[in-house]
Enzyme design. Structure first.
Site, PDB file in Angstrom:
ATOM      1  N   CYS A 226      -4.497  -8.849   6.843  1.00  0.00           N
ATOM      2  CA  CYS A 226      -3.272  -8.090   6.049  1.00  0.00           C
ATOM      3  C   CYS A 226      -2.205  -8.944   6.531  1.00  0.00           C
ATOM      4  O   CYS A 226      -1.403  -9.274   5.853  1.00  0.00           O
ATOM      5  CB  CYS A 226      -3.385  -6.921   6.229  1.00  0.00           C
TER       6      CYS A 226
ATOM      7  N   HIS B 263       0.879  -1.095  -0.087  1.00  0.00           N
ATOM      8  CA  HIS B 263      -0.024  -0.002  -0.136  1.00  0.00           C
ATOM      9  C   HIS B 263       0.774   1.101  -0.025  1.00  0.00           C
ATOM     10  O   HIS B 263       0.478   2.347   0.695  1.00  0.00           O
ATOM     11  CB  HIS B 263      -0.992   0.131   1.281  1.00  0.00           C
TER      12      HIS B 263
END
Lengths: 267, 210, 97
Positions: free
Chosen positions: A228, A180
């Site tokens: 995650c 990200h």
């Protein structure tokens, strides 16, 4: 006149699209997102969550209606949009899930084992935590996200979360930023938002908790971070730990100002 | 220009009343003491589960350097570490080209190494998660560079075979802060599996090079 | 259940928690998971049946049903009940808002 809405139907439709290079994956994904959002049952989970909020439970046989989510005991309106925040009674920063756990073990006098027995639900066994969260979050629709940023502990949580976001470890040397951290990148076909920047994270923090089509369940931010780290090949984060709340604080402060538009619907 | 300046000035006045603004959007500088704190916090707030043990939170010299230098350490830090890592790679004797067909299955598979994976399952290489390889597979990630025609461009010389095998085994030998997992070093893939992936990348018959 | 009044109609959405097993799946030990699905759905408005429907095993787990009723008034009571192939019934109530 009986109409069935199935996430599976929308999924099958999207999968049937020809995947040629000319197809704009991002646009097609958005179209599909829109389709699943239109048939989203998220609001129906909110109703179940509301019933649990009002259900008398625990040794004291009291409901969570007296729980202070930061805006005073029992105030659910706009409470989610103002989390995480510092709570003097616990002397720490809490996100919604952590605060709910706190109320279950204090107000309701439930044992930690009882309160944490089903933090993450599945289609067969829904989670009280997830249903409560989606109900509370739904009471913040349209309210701009405004987590606490004045108390020293709120600031420390942001700073810790920011450092953790970039901290590489685990079997595969990943940090949150590995996936990200850069714009216009994807894993397989999934485009990845840049969570360290306001423009990347605003819509994200304003749509969790979300109904996930693949789980047929509503899921919270704690779950999102947990999953995650699973995929990052780390050990398991402890639910409601300082580290997980710090990451939520970091993401929410980075995305602050966005009107809450959830509970959302995601793949 | 003037307008921008005025806007900035206005913001400054607004925040002067409370605490300084938080460094939103920035990448924090990490001092050695921060790193110690982060390791301590992760050891306190994460727990071992299944095959994912707490040893995964220990930082070796490479990850220490990368975390301390925001993935961009000065050459005098990275070079000796890269050389040291390269020397540590156990290159097998003989050809490093395995079976590209088995390699293709490994490249496709993303399973393994998570706490929800059972021990002794067949791990995949997760290659397609981040790289483009065969033209037949359109569902590929873009976090890594495209490896389309990897062998066609480079040939199959011993040096290229060693580089390819070594890069998969321990990517940090060639670029200390590479985002690519160390597939051999982390025991995700074994010698034969890395040979199969090397063949998938280099074999002229592999779809990667067609 | 959520029942919202429109102009001359009521939109109703109901979540029915059910395993909806197709009889085609196997468990971890390889045993077939028996067929288990909702067969009949009945909707009542103020006690009067307004919808009766049959459902097949092709419908997803925890299905969401939505339908539009002609008419309806604020405060009207709605009840949706279902019967599965093992004879188990369940129901959920709601009020038109």
């Amino acid at each position: 006149m009986l109409k069935t809405l199935m996430g599976g139907a929308a999924l099958a439709l999207a999968a049937a699209l020809p995947l040629h290079a000319q197809v704009d994956i991002r646009k097609e994904t958005q179209r599909w997102q829109q389709m699943i959002a239109e048939g989203s049952p998220a609001e129906l989970f909110e109703i179940e969550g509301e019933a649990l909020w009002k259900k008398k439970q625990g040794p004291k046989n009291v409901s969570l209606e007296g729980c202070d989510l930061g805006q005073g005991p029992g105030v659910v309106k706009a409470a989610y949009a103002q989390l995480p925040k510092y709570f003097a009674d616990a002397d720490r920063v809490m996100d919604l899930e952590t605060r709910l756990l706190h109320c279950m073990t204090t107000l309701q006098s439930r044992s930690p084992q009882d309160a944490t027995q089903r933090l993450y639900g599945n289609a067969d066994r829904p989670s009280e935590m997830e249903l409560l969260s989606v109900y509370i979050a739904g009471q913040s629709r349209g309210v701009p996200m405004a987590p606490g940023t004045r108390h020293v502990k709120e600031r420390e949580a942001f700073e810790l979360g920011q450092k953790l976001f970039f901290h590489r470890a685990g079997a595969w040397d990943f940090s949150c930023s590995s996936c990200h951290g850069e714009a216009d990148k994807r894993i397989r076909m999934q485009y990845l938002p840049v969570m360290s920047q306001p423009e990347g994270v605003r819509k994200i923090v304003a749509t969790w908790p979300s109904y996930l089509v693949r789980n047929a369940q509503v899921k919270t931010m704690q779950w999102r971070i947990w999953d995650c780290y699973r995929q990052m090949r780390w050990p398991e984060p402890v639910f409601g730990s300082e580290a997980t709340v710090a990451i939520t604080q970091y993401l929410t402060v980075t995305g602050q100002g966005e009107p809450y538009a959830g509970p959302g619907t995601k793949r | 220009m003037t307008k921008n300046f005025l806007l900035l000035a206005g913001t400054a006045v607004l925040v002067a009343g409370c605490a300084a603004p938080l460094p939103v959007g920035e990448r924090p500088k990490i001092a050695a003491s921060d790193l110690d704190q982060l390791v301590a916090v992760s050891k306190r707030d994460f727990k071992a589960r299944g095959i994912a043990g707490m040893d995964r939170l220990e930082l070796d010299a490479a990850m220490r350097a990368c975390n301390l230098h925001n993935d961009n350490p000065p050459r005098e830090v990275s070079q000796p570490l890269e050389e040291q890592i390269l020397k540590s790679i156990p290159f097998p004797q003989g050809s490093l080209l395995g079976d590209w067909k088995r390699g293709q299955r490994l490249a496709q598979s993303g399973q393994g190494m998570t706490w929800s994976d059972k021990p002794n399952i067949a791990n995949g290489g997760s290659c397609y998660n981040c790289h483009q390889l065969s033209p037949q597979e359109e569902s590929f990630g873009t976090l890594g560079t495209s490896l389309r025609n990897f062998g066609k461009i480079r040939g199959t010389s011993e040096a290229i075979q060693r580089y390819t095998y070594g890069k998969i085994y321990n990517s940090k030998a060639y670029n200390l802060c590479s985002q690519m997992p160390r597939m051999g070093h982390s025991k995700t893939l074994n010698e034969q599996q890395i040979k199969d992936l090397t063949a998938y990348l280099l074999d002229p018959n592999s779809p990667v090079n067609k | 259940m959520r029942a919202t009044l429109g102009a001359g109609f009521t939109d109703v959405r109901v979540l029915m928690s059910h395993a909806m097993e197709t009889g085609q799946r196997k468990d971890a030990s390889g045993k077939v998971i028996p067929l288990h699905f909702i067969q009949n759905v009945t909707a009542k408005l103020n006690g009067k049946t307004v919808i009766e429907g049959e459902v097949s095993q092709a419908v997803s787990r925890n299905p969401v049903f939505s339908f539009r009723l002609k008419g309806g008034q604020k405060g009207d009571k709605l009840e949706l009940s279902w019967l599965d192939n093992t004879g188990v019934t369940n129901k959920t109530d709601g009020t038109i808002a």
